[in-house]
Design a protein around this motif. Structure first.
Motif, mmCIF file in Angstrom:
data_model
loop_
_atom_site.group_PDB
_atom_site.id
_atom_site.type_symbol
_atom_site.label_atom_id
_atom_site.label_comp_id
_atom_site.label_asym_id
_atom_site.label_seq_id
_atom_site.Cartn_x
_atom_site.Cartn_y
_atom_site.Cartn_z
ATOM 1 N N PHE A 625 0.885 -1.175 0.000
ATOM 2 C CA PHE A 625 0.000 0.000 0.000
ATOM 3 C C PHE A 625 0.913 1.212 0.000
ATOM 4 O O PHE A 625 1.730 1.391 0.913
ATOM 5 N N SER A 626 0.813 2.061 -1.027
ATOM 6 C CA SER A 626 1.719 3.198 -1.174
ATOM 7 C C SER A 626 0.984 4.505 -0.924
ATOM 8 O O SER A 626 -0.080 4.751 -1.499
ATOM 9 N N ALA A 627 1.578 5.351 -0.064
ATOM 10 C CA ALA A 627 1.017 6.676 0.224
ATOM 11 C C ALA A 627 1.981 7.770 -0.202
ATOM 12 O O ALA A 627 1.981 8.869 0.361
ATOM 13 N N THR A 628 2.823 7.491 -1.195
ATOM 14 C CA THR A 628 3.786 8.491 -1.647
ATOM 15 C C THR A 628 3.133 9.623 -2.417
ATOM 16 O O THR A 628 3.632 10.744 -2.431
ATOM 17 N N HIS A 629 2.014 9.325 -3.075
ATOM 18 C CA HIS A 629 1.293 10.361 -3.819
ATOM 19 C C HIS A 629 0.474 11.202 -2.839
ATOM 20 O O HIS A 629 -0.070 10.676 -1.866
ATOM 21 N N PRO A 630 0.378 12.521 -3.057
ATOM 22 C CA PRO A 630 -0.355 13.353 -2.089
ATOM 23 C C PRO A 630 -1.829 13.028 -1.978
ATOM 24 O O PRO A 630 -2.447 13.302 -0.956
ATOM 25 N N VAL A 631 -2.418 12.434 -3.024
ATOM 26 C CA VAL A 631 -3.852 12.146 -3.014
ATOM 27 C C VAL A 631 -4.123 10.661 -3.187
ATOM 28 O O VAL A 631 -4.836 10.052 -2.389
ATOM 29 N N ASP A 632 -3.560 10.075 -4.234
ATOM 30 C CA ASP A 632 -3.853 8.676 -4.551
ATOM 31 C C ASP A 632 -3.111 7.725 -3.624
ATOM 32 O O ASP A 632 -1.997 7.999 -3.174
ATOM 33 N N ARG A 633 -3.763 6.587 -3.347
ATOM 34 C CA ARG A 633 -3.163 5.506 -2.581
ATOM 35 C C ARG A 633 -3.141 4.266 -3.475
ATOM 36 O O ARG A 633 -4.189 3.750 -3.857
ATOM 37 N N GLN A 634 -1.981 3.791 -3.848
ATOM 38 C CA GLN A 634 -1.847 2.669 -4.762
ATOM 39 C C GLN A 634 -1.750 1.359 -3.987
ATOM 40 O O GLN A 634 -1.005 1.257 -3.009
#
Length: 858
Positions: A625-634
């Motif tokens: 689970f990636s939270a590197t993007h300011p909005v999207d969570r991959q």
């Protein structure tokens, strides 16, 4: 005059000794009083005549008197003076004279500030006419009104206030005493003082409603006693503001040595907020700007010390009051022109002092300590040293003690030894933490620490720290601003080991979830000291129950209006957990017996081989689970289903947000391998267009119950069993992309028929299914049947082709003519290849024989 009073008293005395001669005494007293009044009239008349004569004389010779006085003043000044007008007044200081100068400007000796050295609305000088005529150097009084004084030192150390001549211009003083001028009373009314020290980056602005002084001016020195009230607008030293807005009572006896440009303070004191600070020593005023001062106070308190701090530090202590005296004494030495800091040495201490916070109503009591501070021989951070010894006291009845030594402020080399038993509620009240709303419980600290808190480049590091000791807490409750759920019943025991913290025990509960942790917090000291420094946690994490419905609503903002789920991950976290969870729930999903490894790093959560019992089977899951993007969570997941109940899957996932095929229509178990990628928004809401999934699925003992679209095939398949279709096993590779589920052709062997099915199903519920049903199970003759709707399969059996199109709410089942056409073409092509192969076998290989092209042959 004495004879007159003697005559009166003698008459009274005679009257007393002659009691029966009262009448005689009265007569004598009246006669005496008449003589007194005659003498008084004579004296008054003489005085009037004298004043009138002097006034007439001064009026006649006023220009000469003014010129004489001005020449006498100019004999001491070495800079130009501008005056709008000059008046001579005999009554203001009778029997002396008063010269009144209006709108006065005294120029700078060196042009530095761009302003006059002194600009006054009115300057009055009172003196004796006798002293003026006799050549004596005395002034009865000098008064400055509405005055601005601008002192300055430029970058080369030149001053702008060298306005007095070193030698008198008058020959009358030659050979006499070196005393040139005495001022009996020097008064400043409404004066503003500004100082610009360009060389040492100092700027001072003061004003006073009134100052009174006595001044003695000699050839080589000026001595003065000064007293009054001074208001500090600002005292800027290297852009740090001291004593801003403070009112100071000043009392000073000082001497200015003109040869050495040195100001010497004797018995000087400043009274700030009612507390006295005694100052003695010397300050250079020219090139050297040498400072050698001693400062002492025996009765200060925290409020007095706070007022001495720069503005940016003062707010931290404004709400504190103290009882009991703080003593300190020390020296300040060095040169302000050298570019180096002054050498500062101080010793301080207190006994049985109390420190009280006005807002939070909490107090430290019985505080005692000894300490000293020095910035060392070089007068800089590297040679600075702070020492606090014999510290002890109590907070709300809990005892604390310790010692602190701090060396080399560039690297912040620390030696700390502290022991304390504290009430966490009191600590959070006095020293609030911005993220914690409230808390309570018992906290015990025994800590020893030593080493450099900064690296050689001067940045906070803590890598060189050595720590030992322990921290424990019992029955701690905490409520943050980020969730309505409290951390309750926290119990823990930690051991310091250099930069790490060993977790011997940590357990508690947040909301309805509990947790137990054992392991290590590595790099804990740099994590606390350095902004952006990561923390490494290696631990075993266990829980009997975790409610993700509560935990995922943990807000990462103090905005209470933020709703929904949230999952942000700090880039500073590096966590490696061996996880054992007895039970977990999230909405309709629940799992038990969860074991696996969880890694959190680089703003990502990674799960490795997490195995759990859920939905009647076993789920094994790996992914990230990636939270590197300011909005999207991959989300990227690889899962293996082993005996998962298909109806449970549909129930847990809310029938995948459709009502065409729901959990009550399905029975059976799924074995599957799933590879999935999807994107969630910052409130963990699914973005359908992002879903990409590959599913290798096997359904065992499957059942399709009362599925209306299947019952619509009853027109073509004559069987009541369509209401409850059973099949032993179903296998397929399903793909999901572009919001469309693609089902390759698969064979369903059921209790009714063997049917081949393929098709697509979009997320907006558009369907396109294709069926191939054996003709032997075709229920009735179709008057509209045509040759093109029937075809043979590989075994020679005849099949009918159907399709189901439309939406899940509005669909129809019709003959699939295109499928039949494709089938016939495929069969022709297959037969053509078989015929070609047959001819090739019969035709013996001969040289020079021409082989026909396939198209030409047909």
């Amino acid at each position: 005059m004495a004879q007159i009073f003697a005559l009166i008293f003698s008459g009274i005395k005679i009257a007393i000794h002659n009691g029966n001669g009262i009448k005689f005494a009265q007569t004598r007293l009246v006669e005496s009083l008449k003589k007194v009044f005659k003498v008084l009239r004579l004296i008054l008349a003489s005085a009037v005549v004298l004043v009138a004569a002097m006034s007439l004389l001064i009026y006649v010779y006023r220009d000469q008197v003014i010129r004489m006085a001005v020449n006498r003043i100019n004999a001491y000044l070495d800079t130009p003076v501008e005056v709008r007008d000059i008046k001579l007044d005999i009554l203001e200081s009778f029997p002396g004279l008063t010269l009144e100068f209006n709108q006065v400007k005294i120029a700078e000796s060196t042009k530095i500030t761009g302003n006059p050295l002194c600009e006054a609305g009115r300057i009055s000088i009172s003196f004796s006419i006798y002293d003026l005529l006799a050549g004596n150097h005395n002034l009865q009084a000098v008064t400055f009104e509405n005055t601005e004084i601008h002192l300055g030192i430029d970058g080369q150390g030149r001053i702008n206030y060298r306005i007095l001549k070193t030698k008198s211009g008058s020959s009358e003083t030659s050979g006499k005493s070196d005393e040139i001028l005495n001022v009996g009373k020097l008064t400043f009314k409404n004066v503003r003082f500004r100082y610009s020290g360009l060389k040492n980056n100092q700027f001072i602005s003061l004003h006073s409603p009134g100052l009174i002084a006595r001044m003695r001016y000699r050839r080589q020195s000026v001595t003065a006693d000064l007293e009054g009230i001074v208001h500090s607008d600002s005292i800027l030293v290297r852009e740090i503001n001291y004593l801003a807005g403070e009112v100071t009572r000043l009392k000073s006896d000082f001497t200015f040595d003109r040869d050495n440009d040195e100001l010497k303070f004797n018995r000087s004191s400043l009274v700030i907020n009612g507390y006295e600070y005694r100052i003695n020593g010397t300050v250079g005023t020219a090139n050297s700007l040498a400072v050698d001062l001693s400062v002492e106070s025996t009765n200060s308190d925290i409020k007095a010390l706070t007022s001495l701090l720069p503005l940016k530090y003062r707010n931290y202590l404004n709400d504190y009051q103290s009882e009991g005296a703080i003593q300190f004494q020390g020296t300040v030495e060095g040169s302000l022109s050298s570019g180096k800091s002054l050498r500062v040495d101080f010793e301080f201490g207190c006994r049985e002092m109390s420190l009280y916070h006005l807002k939070y109503k909490k107090s430290f009591r019985n505080i005692s300590l000894d300490g000293k501070f020095t910035n060392g021989q070089a007068g800089n951070f590297q040679t600075s040293h702070l020492e606090i010894r014999n510290l002890k006291g109590d907070l709300e009845g809990r005892q604390f003690s310790g010692e602190l030594r701090l060396h080399d402020f560039n690297r912040m080399n620390i030696e700390l030894d502290i022991s304390a038993g504290l009430d966490l509620a009191s600590i959070l009240v006095i020293f609030p933490i911005k993220d914690i709303r409230s808390g309570g419980g018992d906290l015990t600290i025994n800590l020893k620490a030593s080493g450099d808190m900064k690296n050689p480049e001067g940045r906070w590091s803590g890598a060189g720290m050595s720590t030992s000791g322990d921290v424990s807490f019992r029955n701690v409750d905490l409520l943050t601003y980020y969730t309505e759920s409290s951390l309750v019943g926290l119990n823990g025991l930690f051991y310091f080991n250099n930069a790490d913290l060993a977790i011997a025990e940590l357990n508690g509960q947040i909301g309805s979830s509990d947790f137990r942790i054992k392991g290590f917090f590595k790099n804990i000291v740099p994590f606390i000291l350095v902004k952006g420094q990561p923390i490494l946690i290696e631990a075993d994490f266990a829980s009997d129950y975790m409610d993700l419905n509560e935990l995922l609503k943990f807000r990462f903002t103090r905005d209470a209006s933020a709703q929904g789920y949230h999952l942000d991950i700090s880039p500073r976290l590096d966590i490696r957990l061996n996880t054992k969870l007895r039970k977990v729930s999230l909405q309709k999903f629940s799992a038990s017996g969860i074991e696996g490894k969880v890694y959190i790093m680089g703003q990502r959560v990674m799960v490795e081989e997490a195995r759990m019992h859920t939905m009647g089977g076993i789920l094994t899951l790996s992914g990230s689970f990636s939270a590197t993007h300011p909005v999207d969570r991959q989300v990227l997941a690889d899962g293996h289903f082993d005996g998962i109940h298909i109806d449970s899957i549909f129930y847990v996932f809310n029938n995948f947000r459709q009502d065409f095929l729901v959990y009550r229509h399905l029975q059976g178990k799924i074995n599957a391998d799933i590879n999935t990628f999807l994107i969630l928004d910052n409130e963990l809401r699914f973005k359908p267009e992002s879903l990409l999934s590959f599913i290798d699925i096997s359904i065992i003992d499957g059942e399709l119950i009362n599925f209306e679209p299947m019952q619509s095939l009853s027109r073509y398949i004559d069987s009541e069993a369509l209401k409850h279709l059973k099949f032993s096993e179903l296998r397929n590779d399903i793909q999901v992309r572009n919001k469309t589920i693609t089902i390759p052709e698969m064979e369903i062997i059921s209790n009714v028929s063997t049917i081949r099915v393929s098709g697509t199903h979009t997320f907006d519920q558009h369907i396109d299914y294709h069926f191939m049903v054996p003709l032997s199970q075709f229920s009735q003759s179709d008057p509209d049947a045509r040759f093109g709707e029937i075809a043979e399969d590989e075994t020679g059996k005849m099949n009918i082709f159907l399709k189901m199109t439309g939406t899940t709410r509005d669909y129809k089942v019709i003959y699939d003519t295109r499928a039949v056409t494709r089938k016939i073409l495929q069969d022709f092509k297959k037969e053509g290849k078989e015929i070609k192969n047959l001819f090739q076998k019969q035709d013996s290989p001969q040289k020079n024989k021409v082989e026909l092209d396939e198209d030409e042959y047909f």
